[in-house]
Scaffold this motif. Structure first.
Motif, mmCIF file in Angstrom:
data_model
loop_
_atom_site.group_PDB
_atom_site.id
_atom_site.type_symbol
_atom_site.label_atom_id
_atom_site.label_comp_id
_atom_site.label_asym_id
_atom_site.label_seq_id
_atom_site.Cartn_x
_atom_site.Cartn_y
_atom_site.Cartn_z
ATOM 1 N N TRP A 19 0.627 -1.355 -0.028
ATOM 2 C CA TRP A 19 0.082 -0.003 0.061
ATOM 3 C C TRP A 19 0.867 1.308 -0.063
ATOM 4 N N THR A 20 1.776 1.146 0.643
ATOM 5 C CA THR A 20 2.808 2.322 0.821
ATOM 6 C C THR A 20 3.388 2.689 -0.573
ATOM 7 N N LEU A 21 3.926 1.716 -1.190
ATOM 8 C CA LEU A 21 4.384 1.806 -2.423
ATOM 9 C C LEU A 21 3.370 2.216 -3.512
ATOM 10 N N MET A 22 2.087 1.629 -3.600
ATOM 11 C CA MET A 22 0.953 2.159 -4.368
ATOM 12 C C MET A 22 0.913 3.568 -4.272
ATOM 13 N N PHE A 23 1.089 4.552 -3.358
ATOM 14 C CA PHE A 23 0.924 5.878 -3.381
ATOM 15 C C PHE A 23 2.184 6.401 -3.591
ATOM 16 N N ALA A 24 3.394 6.120 -2.855
ATOM 17 C CA ALA A 24 4.621 6.585 -2.766
ATOM 18 C C ALA A 24 5.408 6.661 -4.092
ATOM 19 N N VAL A 25 5.213 5.557 -4.730
ATOM 20 C CA VAL A 25 6.246 5.474 -6.096
ATOM 21 C C VAL A 25 5.318 6.631 -7.221
ATOM 22 N N PRO A 26 4.206 6.550 -7.344
ATOM 23 C CA PRO A 26 3.744 7.354 -8.532
ATOM 24 C C PRO A 26 3.794 8.850 -8.056
ATOM 25 N N PHE A 27 3.716 9.166 -6.794
ATOM 26 C CA PHE A 27 3.751 10.544 -5.987
ATOM 27 C C PHE A 27 5.324 11.013 -6.525
ATOM 28 N N LEU A 52 -3.543 7.453 4.283
ATOM 29 C CA LEU A 52 -2.743 6.238 4.603
ATOM 30 C C LEU A 52 -2.018 6.270 5.771
ATOM 31 N N GLN A 53 -1.175 7.273 5.787
ATOM 32 C CA GLN A 53 -0.335 7.595 7.027
ATOM 33 C C GLN A 53 -0.989 7.686 8.343
ATOM 34 N N VAL A 77 14.100 2.369 -3.598
ATOM 35 C CA VAL A 77 14.608 1.204 -3.770
ATOM 36 C C VAL A 77 15.119 0.683 -2.563
ATOM 37 N N ILE A 78 16.122 1.764 -1.829
ATOM 38 C CA ILE A 78 16.778 1.722 -0.788
ATOM 39 C C ILE A 78 15.780 1.454 0.588
ATOM 40 N N ALA A 79 14.417 2.306 0.584
ATOM 41 C CA ALA A 79 13.504 2.034 1.745
ATOM 42 C C ALA A 79 12.954 0.270 1.613
ATOM 43 N N THR A 80 12.857 -0.031 0.133
ATOM 44 C CA THR A 80 12.147 -1.308 0.133
ATOM 45 C C THR A 80 13.191 -2.306 0.339
ATOM 46 N N PHE A 81 14.638 -2.155 0.408
ATOM 47 C CA PHE A 81 15.546 -3.018 0.628
ATOM 48 C C PHE A 81 15.629 -3.052 2.144
ATOM 49 N N PHE A 82 15.701 -1.979 2.941
ATOM 50 C CA PHE A 82 15.871 -2.087 4.440
ATOM 51 C C PHE A 82 14.381 -2.882 4.908
ATOM 52 N N TRP A 83 13.156 -2.424 4.310
ATOM 53 C CA TRP A 83 11.859 -3.361 4.676
ATOM 54 C C TRP A 83 12.165 -4.762 4.490
ATOM 55 N N ILE A 85 5.687 1.767 11.394
ATOM 56 C CA ILE A 85 6.625 2.938 11.958
ATOM 57 C C ILE A 85 7.292 3.428 10.596
ATOM 58 N N HIS A 86 7.989 2.437 9.863
ATOM 59 C CA HIS A 86 8.865 2.657 8.601
ATOM 60 C C HIS A 86 8.076 3.324 7.576
ATOM 61 N N SER A 87 6.843 2.706 7.279
ATOM 62 C CA SER A 87 5.897 3.043 5.950
ATOM 63 C C SER A 87 5.654 4.536 6.543
ATOM 64 N N SER A 88 5.186 4.860 7.849
ATOM 65 C CA SER A 88 4.628 6.348 8.092
ATOM 66 C C SER A 88 5.730 7.267 7.958
ATOM 67 N N LEU A 89 6.940 7.081 8.226
ATOM 68 C CA LEU A 89 8.074 7.929 8.259
ATOM 69 C C LEU A 89 8.607 8.087 6.519
ATOM 70 N N VAL A 90 8.255 7.050 6.016
ATOM 71 C CA VAL A 90 8.735 7.167 4.365
ATOM 72 C C VAL A 90 7.857 8.065 3.797
ATOM 73 N N LEU A 91 6.425 7.752 4.033
ATOM 74 C CA LEU A 91 5.399 8.633 3.537
ATOM 75 C C LEU A 91 5.476 10.077 4.018
ATOM 76 N N ILE A 92 5.735 10.296 5.012
ATOM 77 C CA ILE A 92 6.009 11.702 5.547
ATOM 78 C C ILE A 92 7.186 12.354 4.628
ATOM 79 N N GLU A 93 8.378 11.778 4.477
ATOM 80 C CA GLU A 93 9.324 12.359 3.885
ATOM 81 C C GLU A 93 9.268 12.412 2.343
#
Length: 419
Positions: free
Chosen positions: A115-123, A275-276, A148-154, A202-210
């Motif tokens: 879900w995070t990638l579905m909104f964050a990637v196109p944005f 989503l956040q 890509v880096i955020a997905t790797f850490f996840w 928490i990881h998804s929330s912070l990535v969405l915020i940034e």
């Protein structure tokens, strides 16, 4: 007795077919000369009711998602510790969220990163493509690697959590050496189960915020475009417009992309904010009903350290790829000037005779005027009220004069009372 209104320009109607008519308006439109037009700035287009409503929703979403991030991180850690510790000794009443098969847990949390990638990637792609003026290579090289880096850490941390639980646990019945065989037999596996749910949320929330930060001052790009196109039409090359260094091709690309993609970017941002907020609500459910306190605190610390290392230490460092969110061919989020409230104005209890000059030999008035010129630009719904330095400086000078006059009147009244 009423008198006839005197025309603003009585000499205007003395020639031509309308010589007998006195026109009470200033000439303009297509007949205005280039010399008369020089120095003026184009006005903004009328704002529709729909646009006002959309900007109201965007402003509300900004207030929600851009809540003080440092404070939010502290609340994450404090809540994980306190609420989880209470839940370990005093179980909370069971609710719908306590069921592992609840709708939100099955269709949102368990696939939360999707879900995070579905909104964050196109944005990210659309906003970065716009602020790089259509430079696909720059967007892919300087911005897309963040996802890509955020997905790797996840992937890395969630897999490591599973390895730790499997390698350092045991079945409650002897004879089963692996977690899978123990669970298949209907028994329980006891291990250090670091909360993957808390980490993902928490990881998804912070990535969405940034990643949503490019929307800050996004509307000012429209103002910069209008002013820069005007400056170029009158061959004016001076000023503080961040677009003044773009070439004509970049200007055309930026104007086209901003007009076409802004509605999509706004829609995606609203989805990211919603989503956040959902992730924060689901995190509370995780605190109340799942895992032990130490397992949730450890996963929260790992998520926060990952965010801090990437978005606060790595990306803002100049010369290291990728760039921080919002960095592009131009920098529309930087303040061209700043004001600060006057701190050296004499107080109401000081008399004129007690005002001491400062050590540099300049008066308090001069130091106050300097500080007024550093006051923060006033804004409305996140938009600056002034679009250029001259207008803001004039407003600051006016505010300073009014404030100084008010202080002087108070001092005179105080001096009269004392005498």
């Amino acid at each position: 007795m009423a008198t006839k209104r005197r025309p603003l320009r009585p000499n205007l109607g003395q020639s031509g077919p309308s010589s007998g008519t006195n026109m009470n308006f200033r000439p303009g439109g297509p007949d205005i000369t280039r010399a008369e037009a020089r120095g003026t700035r184009p006005t903004a287009a009328p704002t529709s009711i729909r646009e006002i409503l959309v900007m109201g929703v965007i402003h509300l979403c900004k207030k929600t998602i851009f809540f003080n991030t440092d404070l939010k991180v502290a609340l994450y850690l404090g809540s994980l510790f306190i609420i989880s510790l209470i839940g370990d000794f005093l179980p909370f009443p069971k609710t719908y969220f306590a069921r592992s098969d609840n709708l939100f847990n099955l269709y949102f949390v368990k696939v939360g990163w999707g879900w995070t990638l579905m909104f964050a990637v196109p944005f990210l792609v659309l906003s970065a493509y716009t602020i790089t003026c259509g430079d696909m290579k720059r967007m892919l090289r300087h911005h897309f690697p963040r996802i890509v880096i955020a997905t790797f850490f996840w992937f890395f941390w969630t897999k490591l959590f599973n390895i730790v639980e499997t390698s350092y646990g045991r079945c409650n019945i002897k004879g089963y050496q692996s977690k899978s065989s123990c669970l298949k037999a209907g028994h329980l596996w006891h291990g250090f189960d670091i909360s993957g749910h808390a980490f993902i949320l928490i990881h998804s929330s912070l990535v969405l915020i940034e990643e949503a930060r490019p929307i800050i001052k996004w509307e000012t790009i429209k103002e910069h475009l209008r002013n820069e196109l005007h400056n170029r039409s009158v061959s004016e090359k001076t000023g503080s417009n961040p677009l003044r260094y773009l070439n004509d091709e970049q200007m055309r690309s930026l104007q086209f992309l901003y007009t076409r993609l802004t509605p999509i970017i706004r829609t995606l941002f609203i989805g990211m904010a919603a989503l956040q907020l959902l992730w924060d609500i689901m995190l509370v459910g995780t605190m109340l009903y799942y895992h032990r306190m130490i397992e949730k605190v450890v996963s929260g610390i790992i998520a926060i350290l990952t965010w801090y290392f990437t978005y606060r230490f790595w990306y803002p460092t100049n010369g290291l790829l990728p760039d921080a969110p919002g960095d592009g061919t131009f920098f529309y989020q930087r303040e061209s000037f700043a004001f600060r409230r006057p701190t050296h104005l004499p107080t109401c209890t000081q008399s004129a005779g007690n005002q001491m000059p400062n050590p540099n030999g300049s008066s308090n008035k001069m130091s106050a005027q300097t500080s007024v010129q550093q006051q923060q630009i006033p804004t409305f719904m996140g938009m600056p009220l002034f679009t250029n330095v001259k207008a803001a400086s004039a407003a600051a000078s006016s505010l300073y004069s009014a404030e100084l006059k008010r202080r002087e009147q108070q001092q005179q009244q105080q001096a009269g009372i004392d005498s």
